[in-house]
Design a protein around this motif. Structure first.
Motif, PDB file in Angstrom:
ATOM      1  N   HIS A  20     -11.757  27.422 -20.672  1.00 27.19           N
ATOM      2  CA  HIS A  20     -11.363  28.788 -20.321  1.00 27.19           C
ATOM      3  C   HIS A  20      -9.879  28.977 -20.581  1.00 27.19           C
ATOM      4  CE1 HIS A  20     -10.526  26.550 -16.659  1.00 27.19           C
ATOM      5  NE2 HIS A  20      -9.884  27.575 -16.140  1.00 27.19           N
TER       6      HIS A  20
ATOM      7  N   HIS B 277      -7.140  29.696 -18.814  1.00 25.98           N
ATOM      8  CA  HIS B 277      -6.001  29.388 -17.938  1.00 25.98           C
ATOM      9  C   HIS B 277      -5.082  28.364 -18.610  1.00 25.98           C
ATOM     10  CE1 HIS B 277      -8.254  30.809 -14.067  1.00 25.98           C
ATOM     11  NE2 HIS B 277      -7.701  31.802 -14.737  1.00 25.98           N
TER      12      HIS B 277
ATOM     13  N   ASP C  62      -3.569  25.779 -17.729  1.00 20.99           N
ATOM     14  CA  ASP C  62      -3.758  24.337 -17.528  1.00 20.99           C
ATOM     15  C   ASP C  62      -4.993  23.818 -18.273  1.00 20.99           C
ATOM     16  OD1 ASP C  62      -5.185  25.926 -15.627  1.00 20.99           O
ATOM     17  OD2 ASP C  62      -5.547  24.173 -14.376  1.00 20.99           O
ATOM     18  N   HIS C  63      -5.604  24.678 -19.095  1.00 19.71           N
ATOM     19  CA  HIS C  63      -6.764  24.252 -19.889  1.00 19.71           C
ATOM     20  C   HIS C  63      -6.546  24.520 -21.371  1.00 19.71           C
ATOM     21  CE1 HIS C  63      -9.190  23.263 -16.374  1.00 19.71           C
ATOM     22  NE2 HIS C  63      -8.335  24.097 -15.815  1.00 19.71           N
TER      23      HIS C  63
ATOM     24  N   HIS D 147     -15.615  30.966 -11.910  1.00 19.71           N
ATOM     25  CA  HIS D 147     -14.164  30.863 -11.842  1.00 19.71           C
ATOM     26  C   HIS D 147     -13.586  32.183 -12.336  1.00 19.71           C
ATOM     27  CE1 HIS D 147     -10.568  28.390 -11.580  1.00 19.71           C
ATOM     28  NE2 HIS D 147     -10.241  28.612 -12.824  1.00 19.71           N
TER      29      HIS D 147
ATOM     30  N   ASP E 273     -13.442  24.448 -14.911  1.00 18.35           N
ATOM     31  CA  ASP E 273     -13.057  24.825 -13.552  1.00 18.35           C
ATOM     32  C   ASP E 273     -14.231  25.590 -12.982  1.00 18.35           C
ATOM     33  OD1 ASP E 273     -10.564  23.779 -13.846  1.00 18.35           O
ATOM     34  OD2 ASP E 273      -9.477  25.668 -13.664  1.00 18.35           O
TER      35      ASP E 273
HETATM   36 NI    NI Z   1      -8.794  27.729 -14.273  1.00 20.75          NI
END
Ligand code: NI
Ligand code: MN
Length: 235
Positions: free
Chosen positions: A54, A56, A58-59, A114, A142
């Protein structure tokens, strides 16, 4: 385990590097801003495929620069694929429930519960079941606990990478319930202790789990299918 010679390199958070006989994979390559990862994007000089669960930060992490530097293909959802394509990145769009056979094996995109990131048009998000050299890896992304996970049991997952950090995703208790539903041969906890909001003790997860759990310690290499490397400069 079904055999195979893949090597698994894990970075803290949800980032994994997998080296099979013929192909090199990254999943959610959160590298340069990841406080627990001591690698740089330049350390990845042979990457064929990058999975992004996804949008975000941190991904998606360093996916764009690593993909461009290696001429790698990013497999992700349709919305993120469009976003990346406009940035001249090679993409293969998929969506939740879809399965595609690639040169290296099958990939199925699974549901995750999420949020999405408005800046990357990330739309719905997911996880992946990735078949590499006859080993099935489930990277949950996530997600909160979902009943859909029960369906994964039929796929006979070899390795399940499950978030345990809570707050944004499943915590340990819910990850244990996810384990019961998915019944993998081995589980690897992820998405914990990177930030204050996702503190969790993976040993508690391991103690309570009915499945074999592999906790990867700092800069440790463990043998699973073949090897798992874990790079972490802080612990
Ligand atoms: Ni996330
Ligand atoms: Mn995350």
């Amino acid at each position: 385990m079904n055999g195979g010679n893949s090597e698994y390199f894990l970075f803290r958070h949800a980032a994994f590097y997998i080296e099979s006989e013929k192909f090199f994979f990254l999943i959610d390559p959160f590298i340069s801003d990841n406080p627990l990862c001591n690698k740089t994007p330049e350390d990845f000089s042979s990457v064929d495929i990058i999975f992004i669960t996804h949008g975000h930060g941190d991904h998606i992490g360093n996916a764009i620069e690593i993909a461009k530097a290696n001429n790698a293909t990013i497999i992700t959802n349709f919305e993120i694929a469009n976003y990346l394509s406009a940035k001249q990145v090679k993409v293969h769009p998929m969506h939740v429930g879809g399965t595609t056979t690639f040169d290296f094996g099958k990939v199925k995109m699974t549901p995750a519960i999420h949020g999405s990131d408005i800046s990357t048009d990330s739309g719905i998000l997911g996880g992946f079941v990735i078949e590499i050299e006859n080993n099935k890896i489930y990277h949950a992304g996530d997600t909160g606990l979902t009943l859909d996970m029960k369906l994964l049991k039929d796929l006979q997952i070899d390795i399940a990478m499950l978030p345990i950090g809570g707050n944004f995703t499943m915590d340990i208790e819910d990850a244990l319930r996810a384990l019961k539903m998915t019944q993998p041969k081995v589980a690897i906890p992820m998405h914990y202790n990177t930030f204050d909001l996702i503190k969790a003790n993976p040993s508690v997860f391991k103690e309570k789990a009915t499945t074999d759990v592999k906790i990867i310690e700092a800069n440790e290499t463990i043998t699973l299918l073949k090897k798992i490397y874990y790079f972490n400069s802080l612990f």
